[in-house]
Write a protein that holds these residues in place. Structure first.
Motif, short mmCIF file in Angstrom:
data_model
loop_
_atom_site.label_atom_id
_atom_site.label_comp_id
_atom_site.label_asym_id
_atom_site.label_seq_id
_atom_site.Cartn_x
_atom_site.Cartn_y
_atom_site.Cartn_z
N ALA A 47 0.74 -1.18 -0.08
CA ALA A 47 0.02 0.03 -0.05
C ALA A 47 0.83 1.08 0.00
CB ALA A 47 -1.00 -0.03 1.22
N ASN A 48 1.99 1.18 0.84
CA ASN A 48 2.99 2.31 0.66
C ASN A 48 3.58 2.55 -0.50
OD1 ASN A 48 3.52 4.40 2.93
ND2 ASN A 48 5.81 3.46 2.55
N VAL A 49 3.99 1.48 -1.19
CA VAL A 49 4.50 1.83 -2.54
C VAL A 49 3.43 2.21 -3.58
CG1 VAL A 49 5.72 0.66 -4.28
CG2 VAL A 49 6.40 0.04 -2.12
N ALA A 50 2.34 1.70 -3.51
CA ALA A 50 1.31 2.11 -4.12
C ALA A 50 0.86 3.69 -4.25
CB ALA A 50 -0.05 1.40 -4.19
N ARG A 51 1.42 4.44 -3.21
CA ARG A 51 1.37 5.58 -3.32
C ARG A 51 1.94 6.66 -4.19
NH1 ARG A 51 -0.75 8.47 1.43
NH2 ARG A 51 -1.50 7.20 2.93
N VAL A 52 3.27 5.82 -4.55
CA VAL A 52 4.00 6.58 -5.67
C VAL A 52 4.07 5.88 -7.07
CG1 VAL A 52 5.47 7.88 -3.99
CG2 VAL A 52 6.08 5.42 -4.81
N LEU A 53 3.68 4.54 -6.95
CA LEU A 53 3.43 3.64 -8.09
C LEU A 53 2.22 3.30 -8.48
CD1 LEU A 53 5.95 2.86 -10.42
CD2 LEU A 53 5.92 0.66 -9.07
N VAL A 54 1.43 3.96 -9.45
CA VAL A 54 0.22 3.61 -9.49
C VAL A 54 -0.11 2.44 -10.36
CG1 VAL A 54 -2.06 4.52 -10.65
CG2 VAL A 54 -0.29 6.07 -9.48
N GLY A 55 -0.95 1.36 -9.82
CA GLY A 55 -1.33 0.36 -10.65
C GLY A 55 -0.42 -0.71 -10.49
N LYS A 56 0.70 -0.93 -9.86
CA LYS A 56 1.58 -1.92 -9.99
C LYS A 56 1.79 -2.90 -8.97
CE LYS A 56 2.50 -0.40 -14.09
NZ LYS A 56 1.96 -1.46 -15.21
N GLU A 57 0.57 -3.17 -8.15
CA GLU A 57 0.72 -3.84 -7.05
C GLU A 57 1.02 -5.30 -7.06
OE1 GLU A 57 -1.75 -2.04 -7.91
OE2 GLU A 57 -2.37 -0.28 -6.12
N ASP A 58 0.72 -5.72 -8.36
CA ASP A 58 1.21 -7.32 -8.51
C ASP A 58 2.90 -7.70 -8.62
OD1 ASP A 58 -1.28 -8.21 -8.44
OD2 ASP A 58 -1.52 -8.15 -10.60
N VAL A 59 3.43 -6.38 -9.31
CA VAL A 59 4.85 -6.34 -9.68
C VAL A 59 5.68 -5.88 -8.19
CG1 VAL A 59 6.77 -4.99 -10.58
CG2 VAL A 59 4.60 -5.40 -12.03
N THR A 60 4.79 -4.86 -7.36
CA THR A 60 5.29 -4.77 -6.18
C THR A 60 5.56 -6.08 -5.21
OG1 THR A 60 4.55 -2.57 -6.40
CG2 THR A 60 5.20 -3.19 -3.92
N ARG A 61 4.16 -6.93 -5.27
CA ARG A 61 4.19 -7.94 -4.43
C ARG A 61 5.31 -9.07 -4.76
NH1 ARG A 61 -0.09 -10.32 -1.80
NH2 ARG A 61 -1.51 -8.66 -2.94
N LEU A 62 5.61 -9.09 -6.14
CA LEU A 62 6.64 -9.98 -6.60
C LEU A 62 7.98 -9.62 -6.32
CD1 LEU A 62 5.42 -11.08 -10.32
CD2 LEU A 62 5.61 -12.64 -8.38
N ALA A 63 8.25 -8.26 -6.22
CA ALA A 63 9.73 -7.77 -5.92
C ALA A 63 9.65 -7.74 -4.37
CB ALA A 63 9.62 -6.26 -6.35
N LEU A 64 8.77 -7.58 -3.48
CA LEU A 64 8.69 -7.64 -2.17
C LEU A 64 9.12 -9.31 -1.68
CD1 LEU A 64 8.47 -6.70 0.86
CD2 LEU A 64 5.98 -7.08 0.49
N ALA A 65 8.52 -10.11 -2.49
CA ALA A 65 8.41 -11.63 -2.22
C ALA A 65 9.94 -11.99 -2.58
CB ALA A 65 7.68 -12.25 -3.20
N ALA A 66 10.63 -11.41 -3.52
CA ALA A 66 12.08 -11.70 -3.71
C ALA A 66 12.92 -11.26 -2.72
CB ALA A 66 12.53 -10.99 -5.40
N ILE A 67 12.61 -10.00 -2.03
CA ILE A 67 13.31 -9.50 -1.08
C ILE A 67 13.20 -10.34 0.28
CG2 ILE A 67 13.58 -7.67 0.58
CD1 ILE A 67 12.98 -5.80 -1.84
N LEU A 68 12.02 -10.93 0.38
CA LEU A 68 11.61 -11.86 1.60
C LEU A 68 12.44 -12.97 1.63
CD1 LEU A 68 7.82 -11.00 2.00
CD2 LEU A 68 9.71 -10.52 3.73
N ALA A 69 12.63 -13.49 0.27
CA ALA A 69 13.34 -14.93 0.10
C ALA A 69 14.65 -14.72 -0.17
CB ALA A 69 12.72 -15.44 -1.22
#
Length: 354
Positions: free
Chosen positions: A26-48
């Motif tokens: 949600a925080n990233v979506a404040r500055v990057l519109v409509g890219k929640e799926d990409v953000t989720r995958l990028a976050l998943a990579a960091i979590l891994a």
């Protein structure tokens, strides 16, 4: 973890039950519109515990995504603009002689940070690109025979323009394999672009983006991701996908054991972000394109036919049988590929233990 930032209207991420992931997306979506799926995958990579390669045309928001993730996670952030004249020591650091003491002192480079943005990485020479290999694989830098540990967590987010753009160098397979995921941000829809223009008319919201987590929260989340259960059927399924990518007739180099490990790690992270303690085949399928495509090398015939690595991954997913529930207490491999799998099969495929 800090209190969540209130979500602006229209910026609510996809439904999920994991508060940590929901706050970051949600925080990233404040500055990057409509890219929640990409953000989720990028976050998943960091979590891994992995690194991310963002490949797309200039101006699609690759740098914004990297900066927003760093700000949201409370990590130190440094950006290195990769150019043909960039030296490896410009990234890793160099030993400097101090006349006052008569000794050499190591001056750390920008790689000593939480998130390093390697911007336009394919514009640097292969020698400089390779300087990242040890840091990405081992979490350390060696200089003049001395090993220097990098801070943890440490993430490389690299961006590159498509190789057909002038003035770029192709990343070698060894370096591509070090990236857990390769993602494309993509262009926004018309409505998303209009919303972006409205938000950026005055002050860029990235300047006011504050952290919703701390580095300690990320390290704790990474430890929890490692505990997410992967059943024997799901583990066999993801290993079979990597093996099938090697056996594809149009592929000269497929996904190796590191690809299988990457696929398992990202699938665990995706399951965790959705509040689950077990991995489903759906998690594996969601992770597969970003994990496998950049690890495939296609033959001449495939390139002449216009076949892409993403096309091959889709074929592999469609051809490999999916784990489904055979009966009470028993599990077996289904007879159909992912293209024919229905919702009921997806539900029964949620294997909770090995």
């Amino acid at each position: 973890m800090t209190a969540p930032t209130p979500t602006a209207p229209g910026l609510t991420p996809a439904p999920q039950t994991q508060p940590f992931a929901a706050e970051i997306i949600a925080n990233v979506a404040r500055v990057l519109v409509g890219k929640e799926d990409v953000t989720r995958l990028a976050l998943a990579a960091i979590l891994a515990g992995g690194h991310v390669l963002l490949e797309d045309a200039p101006g699609t928001g690759k740098t914004v995504l990297a900066r927003a993730l760093a700000a949201s996670l409370g990590l130190d952030f440094r950006r290195v603009q990769f150019t043909p004249d960039l030296l490896p020591s410009d990234v890793t650091g160099v030993s400097v002689f101090r006349p006052a003491t008569g000794t050499f002192e190591f001056v750390p480079g920008p790689i000593f940070t939480g998130i390093l943005l390697a911007d336009e990485i394919n514009r640097a020479t292969p020698k400089t690109q390779s300087a990242l290999l040890e840091a990405m694989g081992e979490g350390q830098v060696s200089e003049s025979g001395v090993t220097h540990r990098l801070p943890q967590p440490f993430v490389v987010i690299a961006t590159q323009n498509p190789v057909e753009h002038e003035g770029t160098y192709r990343l070698p397979e060894a370096q591509l394999d070090r990236f857990l995921l390769r993602l494309s941000v993509g262009y926004p829809s018309l409505e998303q672009e209009v919303e972006m223009l409205a938000r950026l008319q005055e002050r860029h919201p990235l300047q006011d983006l504050r952290a919703v987590a701390a580095p300690a929260d990320l390290l704790a989340a990474q430890a929890q991701v490692q505990q997410v259960t992967v059943s024997s059927d799901v583990r066999r399924y993801l290993a079979a996908l990597a093996a099938r990518s090697r056996q594809h007739p149009q592929v000269t180099l497929g996904g190796g054991p590191r690809a299988s490990l990457a696929l398992q790690g990202v699938a665990q992270a995706l399951a965790w972000t959705q509040g689950r303690t077990f991995v489903t085949p759906d998690d594996v399928q969601q992770a597969a394109p970003g994990v496998l495509a950049h690890r495939l090398s296609l033959g001449i015939e495939a390139r002449m036919q216009g076949l892409s690595a993403a096309d091959v991954v889709r074929e592999v997913l469609a051809a490999e049988p999916v784990p489904v529930e055979k009966g009470p207490g028993e599990r077996d491999m289904g007879e159909r590929g992912t293209g024919e799998r229905g919702p009921s099969e997806r539900n029964t495929a949620e294997v909770r233990g090995a």
